[in-house]
Write a protein that holds these residues in place. Structure first.
Motif, PDB file in Angstrom:
ATOM      1  N   GLY A  46       0.818  -1.207   0.000  1.00  0.00           N
ATOM      2  CA  GLY A  46       0.000   0.000   0.000  1.00  0.00           C
ATOM      3  C   GLY A  46       0.851   1.257   0.000  1.00  0.00           C
ATOM      4  O   GLY A  46       0.563   2.215  -0.734  1.00  0.00           O
ATOM      5  N   VAL A  47       1.909   1.257   0.808  1.00  0.00           N
ATOM      6  CA  VAL A  47       2.823   2.403   0.835  1.00  0.00           C
ATOM      7  C   VAL A  47       3.523   2.551  -0.509  1.00  0.00           C
ATOM      8  O   VAL A  47       3.657   3.669  -1.047  1.00  0.00           O
ATOM      9  CB  VAL A  47       3.850   2.236   1.970  1.00  0.00           C
ATOM     10  N   ALA A  48       3.963   1.416  -1.082  1.00  0.00           N
ATOM     11  CA  ALA A  48       4.641   1.471  -2.382  1.00  0.00           C
ATOM     12  C   ALA A  48       3.712   2.011  -3.464  1.00  0.00           C
ATOM     13  O   ALA A  48       4.115   2.844  -4.288  1.00  0.00           O
ATOM     14  CB  ALA A  48       5.148   0.079  -2.761  1.00  0.00           C
ATOM     15  N   LEU A  52       4.274   5.354  -5.653  1.00  0.00           N
ATOM     16  CA  LEU A  52       4.577   5.178  -7.071  1.00  0.00           C
ATOM     17  C   LEU A  52       3.409   5.501  -7.990  1.00  0.00           C
ATOM     18  O   LEU A  52       3.616   5.717  -9.191  1.00  0.00           O
ATOM     19  CB  LEU A  52       5.025   3.725  -7.328  1.00  0.00           C
ATOM     20  N   ALA A  53       2.182   5.526  -7.468  1.00  0.00           N
ATOM     21  CA  ALA A  53       1.021   5.757  -8.320  1.00  0.00           C
ATOM     22  C   ALA A  53       1.061   7.157  -8.917  1.00  0.00           C
ATOM     23  O   ALA A  53       1.517   8.124  -8.286  1.00  0.00           O
ATOM     24  CB  ALA A  53      -0.272   5.560  -7.522  1.00  0.00           C
ATOM     25  N   THR A  54       0.588   7.267 -10.145  1.00  0.00           N
ATOM     26  CA  THR A  54       0.551   8.558 -10.838  1.00  0.00           C
ATOM     27  C   THR A  54      -0.498   9.467 -10.193  1.00  0.00           C
ATOM     28  O   THR A  54      -1.667   9.081 -10.080  1.00  0.00           O
ATOM     29  CB  THR A  54       0.203   8.356 -12.319  1.00  0.00           C
ATOM     30  N   PRO A  55      -0.133  10.655  -9.743  1.00  0.00           N
ATOM     31  CA  PRO A  55      -1.129  11.561  -9.145  1.00  0.00           C
ATOM     32  C   PRO A  55      -2.106  12.076 -10.189  1.00  0.00           C
ATOM     33  O   PRO A  55      -1.725  12.378 -11.326  1.00  0.00           O
ATOM     34  CB  PRO A  55      -0.277  12.687  -8.554  1.00  0.00           C
ATOM     35  N   LYS A 117       7.337   6.106 -22.958  1.00  0.00           N
ATOM     36  CA  LYS A 117       7.539   4.765 -22.420  1.00  0.00           C
ATOM     37  C   LYS A 117       8.489   4.853 -21.232  1.00  0.00           C
ATOM     38  O   LYS A 117       9.640   5.247 -21.382  1.00  0.00           O
ATOM     39  CB  LYS A 117       8.096   3.826 -23.492  1.00  0.00           C
ATOM     40  N   TYR A 118       7.956   4.499 -20.055  1.00  0.00           N
ATOM     41  CA  TYR A 118       8.729   4.563 -18.829  1.00  0.00           C
ATOM     42  C   TYR A 118       9.237   3.171 -18.438  1.00  0.00           C
ATOM     43  O   TYR A 118       8.688   2.149 -18.860  1.00  0.00           O
ATOM     44  CB  TYR A 118       7.884   5.121 -17.682  1.00  0.00           C
ATOM     45  N   PHE A 119      10.266   3.183 -17.618  1.00  0.00           N
ATOM     46  CA  PHE A 119      10.773   1.931 -17.060  1.00  0.00           C
ATOM     47  C   PHE A 119       9.668   1.301 -16.206  1.00  0.00           C
ATOM     48  O   PHE A 119       8.958   2.007 -15.494  1.00  0.00           O
ATOM     49  CB  PHE A 119      12.013   2.205 -16.207  1.00  0.00           C
ATOM     50  N   PRO A 120       9.498  -0.029 -16.285  1.00  0.00           N
ATOM     51  CA  PRO A 120       8.390  -0.657 -15.551  1.00  0.00           C
ATOM     52  C   PRO A 120       8.411  -0.327 -14.066  1.00  0.00           C
ATOM     53  O   PRO A 120       9.456  -0.228 -13.441  1.00  0.00           O
ATOM     54  CB  PRO A 120       8.620  -2.163 -15.807  1.00  0.00           C
ATOM     55  N   VAL A 121       7.216  -0.155 -13.540  1.00  0.00           N
ATOM     56  CA  VAL A 121       6.913   0.039 -12.117  1.00  0.00           C
ATOM     57  C   VAL A 121       7.383   1.397 -11.597  1.00  0.00           C
ATOM     58  O   VAL A 121       6.570   2.211 -11.157  1.00  0.00           O
ATOM     59  CB  VAL A 121       7.499  -1.091 -11.240  1.00  0.00           C
ATOM     60  N   ILE A 122       8.672   1.688 -11.657  1.00  0.00           N
ATOM     61  CA  ILE A 122       9.195   2.887 -11.006  1.00  0.00           C
ATOM     62  C   ILE A 122       9.514   4.007 -11.990  1.00  0.00           C
ATOM     63  O   ILE A 122       9.820   5.118 -11.574  1.00  0.00           O
ATOM     64  CB  ILE A 122      10.457   2.559 -10.189  1.00  0.00           C
ATOM     65  N   GLY A 123       9.471   3.720 -13.299  1.00  0.00           N
ATOM     66  CA  GLY A 123       9.909   4.716 -14.278  1.00  0.00           C
ATOM     67  C   GLY A 123       9.096   5.993 -14.238  1.00  0.00           C
ATOM     68  O   GLY A 123       9.648   7.100 -14.263  1.00  0.00           O
ATOM     69  N   ALA A 124       7.759   5.861 -14.172  1.00  0.00           N
ATOM     70  CA  ALA A 124       6.909   7.052 -14.158  1.00  0.00           C
ATOM     71  C   ALA A 124       7.158   7.884 -12.906  1.00  0.00           C
ATOM     72  O   ALA A 124       7.179   9.124 -12.963  1.00  0.00           O
ATOM     73  CB  ALA A 124       5.438   6.643 -14.240  1.00  0.00           C
ATOM     74  N   ALA A 125       7.341   7.221 -11.753  1.00  0.00           N
ATOM     75  CA  ALA A 125       7.595   7.957 -10.511  1.00  0.00           C
ATOM     76  C   ALA A 125       8.928   8.693 -10.578  1.00  0.00           C
ATOM     77  O   ALA A 125       9.038   9.839 -10.119  1.00  0.00           O
ATOM     78  CB  ALA A 125       7.578   6.990  -9.323  1.00  0.00           C
ATOM     79  N   VAL A 126       9.941   8.069 -11.161  1.00  0.00           N
ATOM     80  CA  VAL A 126      11.239   8.728 -11.301  1.00  0.00           C
ATOM     81  C   VAL A 126      11.125   9.935 -12.221  1.00  0.00           C
ATOM     82  O   VAL A 126      11.683  11.014 -11.942  1.00  0.00           O
ATOM     83  CB  VAL A 126      12.287   7.724 -11.832  1.00  0.00           C
ATOM     84  N   ALA A 127      10.391   9.785 -13.321  1.00  0.00           N
ATOM     85  CA  ALA A 127      10.243  10.894 -14.271  1.00  0.00           C
ATOM     86  C   ALA A 127       9.498  12.066 -13.642  1.00  0.00           C
ATOM     87  O   ALA A 127       9.816  13.231 -13.906  1.00  0.00           O
ATOM     88  CB  ALA A 127       9.523  10.408 -15.526  1.00  0.00           C
ATOM     89  N   ARG A 128       8.505  11.794 -12.816  1.00  0.00           N
ATOM     90  CA  ARG A 128       7.742  12.880 -12.180  1.00  0.00           C
ATOM     91  C   ARG A 128       8.607  13.678 -11.218  1.00  0.00           C
ATOM     92  O   ARG A 128       8.366  14.865 -11.000  1.00  0.00           O
ATOM     93  CB  ARG A 128       6.540  12.309 -11.426  1.00  0.00           C
ATOM     94  N   LYS A 441      -6.166  12.209  -6.474  1.00  0.00           N
ATOM     95  CA  LYS A 441      -5.833  10.785  -6.380  1.00  0.00           C
ATOM     96  C   LYS A 441      -4.321  10.652  -6.526  1.00  0.00           C
ATOM     97  O   LYS A 441      -3.700  11.427  -7.248  1.00  0.00           O
ATOM     98  CB  LYS A 441      -6.531   9.974  -7.477  1.00  0.00           C
ATOM     99  N   PRO A 442      -3.722   9.662  -5.892  1.00  0.00           N
ATOM    100  CA  PRO A 442      -4.328   8.765  -4.891  1.00  0.00           C
ATOM    101  C   PRO A 442      -4.352   9.406  -3.509  1.00  0.00           C
ATOM    102  O   PRO A 442      -3.522  10.258  -3.203  1.00  0.00           O
ATOM    103  CB  PRO A 442      -3.384   7.566  -4.919  1.00  0.00           C
ATOM    104  N   LYS A 443      -5.302   8.994  -2.690  1.00  0.00           N
ATOM    105  CA  LYS A 443      -5.357   9.416  -1.293  1.00  0.00           C
ATOM    106  C   LYS A 443      -4.387   8.533  -0.495  1.00  0.00           C
ATOM    107  O   LYS A 443      -4.740   7.431  -0.062  1.00  0.00           O
ATOM    108  CB  LYS A 443      -6.777   9.293  -0.748  1.00  0.00           C
ATOM    109  N   LYS A 444      -3.178   9.009  -0.359  1.00  0.00           N
ATOM    110  CA  LYS A 444      -2.118   8.160   0.179  1.00  0.00           C
ATOM    111  C   LYS A 444      -2.434   7.598   1.567  1.00  0.00           C
ATOM    112  O   LYS A 444      -2.309   6.385   1.788  1.00  0.00           O
ATOM    113  CB  LYS A 444      -0.800   8.943   0.192  1.00  0.00           C
TER     114      LYS A 444
END
Length: 747
Positions: A46-48, A52-55, A117-128, A441-444
């Protein structure tokens, strides 16, 4: 054989409910580590996810629907038929209509979906989290330049594909220096192009207006059908009325890019406003178009009447109209003008009403009355002299045409003013705005709480379901209820777990012990272990049981594998030998016997070799380091174990050894698996079976007892092995005789 009646009598249902409730909580307490572990894992995920979820951001705008008021004072009669009040519910449907949203799709190219195209799982979070300057691009991590790592921009103004590839993912790869390549869903090169230039291929057209990315960075680009993009926008767009009949409509749109959500919502609001104005001025526009279509024809008629009048005056000379003719002319002009106006109104009435409508019938009556009066005037004109009649007719045509033309120009100007002054009954109160500091979203915190609660719920459900499905016996009273006395309950030993090598850490300990050639016998390694103390209790009980037996041979078997019968046999033999008796332990499990491993010896030259007459009994008996304990291993695994055991050699073997030893313990295979135990048991004075705590169902023990009895063997009792310390039921922390004390000498 002595039997015991069931200890527990039937209790009232209320008491059973209370016990079940306590057992329920006790079961959860016994599995608290599992529950905590699963809950922690869910909380971690849940924390992960929260991190990592896209806001998602929400753009909001407010539109007001109000009553339409006239554009100019005194124009109410004209605007009455063009204005009107719209209900908020109707306006919401208009806002979400394909007409309004389709304009936004076309203007912003929403039917072209572009995603880096982002790296799986963590790519989008790193880019943000890349905080570079405008136009700056993040350097690829670990040389993976095909992924976007932050700051990449791709804008496409035009992208057409063959009909079969609508909705399919294409890949646009940056080649550096503003160049790019487009690949099909099958990863085939379609075209290459440059930013700011249209690139084409059979069935494809692509215009990239902006590209800012590292070389080899890939983008996913999908061309949707226009209707699909509109439907998707309809699902994303939120519209609701604030307060009943308030006329205030709140618009909202959620997207992961705040600027995109704001732009789309503003365009939607502007399109709706423009559509509302066009709808309000539609009637005036149609009437204005009709009047302008009639204007050239009326102008030609007026010019023709003026030409004829002038020609006649030139031809006939100066002719004056008499006072009587002048009066008739005024009346005729007035009537002709009214008739012409009614004729213009007829086209409008034909477009709005049927011939039976009251408004149309009133028009017909009015037209009939005017024509009747005109006919009377025509009769009076015929009484005038011919010159006066001719001049009067030309003069009438000229003045009627002038009057109609002037009136038509006035109507056109009035309608033009109405159309220009139309502002609609809708206004944008607040333009779209996004709170970029707080995504919706997401409501952390909520996600973490829900994940933790879900983990707790699932872990509790797992424990309860597993407990419900586990039918293994856990209470000695249940065993005694079927007529099998429980001689002892052996607690589960942590030291024995280490010796068995369960788990990586224990495997390493076992490997270390093997290198040192240890004695893998709990009674020898740790004589004070609580399990060994229980075996000493069993030794005492068996002392009296053996006094009543036919011989000093005791067989130990079990209903199924993995119940620990070899553990009980080996350690029981050790504790009896430690008491000063001469004991022989025979491994009669000719298939899988591993007693030799417990004593660190080889399995050859054992029971199977004696039965096969390859060696003598004395050659098969091997001494151990535990006092007067001797072991006869299984020998070489024979192809026919049951046939060997049914031979006379088994009887001769047992007759020989029972004279040499105080106690002979025979370890046999499980009775539910093979018949070896039934064959051997006929020649043994005492038969004991071993059941494992939580593993063997009570029904299995009943079948085991029946199988032995069918072969004429009486089961003396049961040893309940590997009893775990539990709060949910019977365990060695409960009942008398199962307390563990530690008593050491003072130093």
């Amino acid at each position: 054989m002595s039997t015991q009646a069931p200890v527990n009598a039937a209790k009232p249902s209320q008491a059973d409910d209370e016990i079940d409730l306590l057992a329920l909580f006790a079961t959860l307490w016994d599995n608290k580590n599992l529950i905590v572990g699963i809950t922690t894992i869910f909380m971690f995920f849940g924390v992960a996810y929260a991190l990592l979820a896209t806001p998602i951001y929400r753009a909001n705008a407010i539109v007001q629907v109000e009553e339409k008021s006239p554009g100019l004072p005194g124009m109410s009669d004209i605007t009455e038929m063009f204005g009107g009040e719209s209900a908020a519910v109707t306006e919401i449907e208009l806002i979400k209509s394909r007409t309004v949203l389709g304009g936004a799709v076309d203007k912003l190219n929403l039917d072209i979906v572009i995603e880096p195209k982002y790296f799986p799982v963590i790519g989008a979070a790193v880019a943000r989290r890349f905080a570079g300057l405008d136009g700056e691009i993040a350097a690829p991590l670990m040389g993976m330049s095909s992924y976007a790592w932050g700051g990449e921009v791709l804008r496409v103004s035009e992208f057409s594909v063959p009909a079969a590839f609508y909705g399919e993912e294409h890949v646009l790869r940056s080649l550096g220096d503003g160049n790019y390549a487009l690949y099909s869903p099958d990863d085939e090169l379609i075209l290459e192009g440059r930013v700011g230039q249209r690139a084409s291929a059979p069935g494809y057209n692509l215009f990239v207006s902006e590209l800012n990315a590292n070389a080899n960075t890939e983008f996913s680009i999908v061309r949707q059908r226009r209707l699909s993009a509109i439907i998707e926008l309809q699902e994303m767009l939120g519209a609701s009325e604030r307060g009943k009949d308030s006329g205030i409509i709140a618009l909202s749109l959620e997207d992961d890019t705040p600027s995109h959500a704001e732009n789309v919502l503003n365009v939607v609001a502007q399109n709706y406003l423009r559509q509302n104005v066009e709808r309000q001025s539609a009637e005036a526009s149609k009437s204005l178009d009709f009047l302008r279509e009639q204007l050239p024809s009326i102008k030609r008629d007026l010019e023709e009447a003026e030409r004829k009048f002038n020609d006649y005056q030139v031809e006939a000379g100066s002719v004056n109209i008499t006072a009587e003719a002048e009066a008739l002319l005024d009346q005729v002009v007035e009537l002709e003008t009214s008739v012409a106006e009614l004729q213009l109104q007829q086209a409008e009435l034909d477009r709005k009403y049927t011939r039976d409508h009251p408004a149309y019938q009133a028009w017909r009556e009015q037209m009939a009355e005017l024509r009747s009066r005109k006919q009377e005037l025509d009769e009076r004109i015929k009484s005038l002299p011919g010159t006066q009649q001719e001049l009067l007719g030309l003069k009438r045509d000229l003045e009627v045409g002038t009057e109609i033309y002037t009136q038509l120009l006035n109507n056109i100007q009035e309608l033009d003013i109405v159309r220009a002054g139309t502002v609609g009954n809708v206004r944008i109160v607040d333009d779209a705005a996004v709170n970029v500091e707080e995504p919706v979203k997401p409501k952390k915190p909520l996600i973490v709480v829900i994940a933790t609660l879900l983990g707790g719920f699932l872990s509790v459900a797992l424990v309860l379901v597993r407990s419900a499905l586990n039918r293994g016996v856990e209470n000695p009273d249940d065993i005694e209820a079927i007529g099998l006395p429980v001689y002892t309950s052996i607690p589960l030993s942590d030291e024995q777990r280490k010796l068995d090598g369960a788990g990586r850490r224990r495997q390493a300990i076992r490997k270390k012990h093997k290198n040192q050639h240890p004695h893998d016998l709990l009674a020898h390694k740790n004589p004070t272990d609580i399990a060994v103390e229980s075996l000493r209790n069993l030794r005492t009980s068996l002392h009296f049981a053996m006094l009543e037996a036919e011989n000093n041979v005791m067989m130990i078997s079990g209903p199924s594998p993995n119940v620990g019968k070899s553990f009980v046999s080996g350690n029981l033999a050790a504790v009896v030998a430690q008491a000063g008796q001469r004991v022989l332990l025979i491994d009669m499990d000719l298939r899988k016997g591993y007693m030799h491993k417990m004593f660190g010896m080889q399995p050859d030259n054992g029971v199977s070799d004696v039965l096969g007459k390859r060696i003598s009994v004395q050659e098969a008996i091997k001494p151990t380091r535990v006092g007067e304990l001797f072991v006869m291993p299984r020998g070489v695994i024979p192809p026919n174990p049951s046939e060997l055991l049914m031979s006379q050699q088994l009887t001769d073997l047992l007759n020989e050894v029972k004279e040499q030893f105080d106690l002979v313990i025979v370890d046999t295979p499980p009775i539910m698996a093979v018949t070896d135990a039934a064959i051997v048991g006929r020649q043994c004075g005492v038969t004991m079976i071993v059941a494992r705590f939580g593993l063997n169902p009570i029904k299995e023990l009943e079948v085991t007892k029946q199988r032995f009895e069918q072969n004429g063997i009486t089961v003396k009792g049961v040893v309940l092995n590997a009893v775990e310390r539990r709060a949910s039921g019977y365990g060695y922390g409960y009942g008398y005789g199962y307390y563990h004390y530690e008593y050491k000498s003072d130093k």
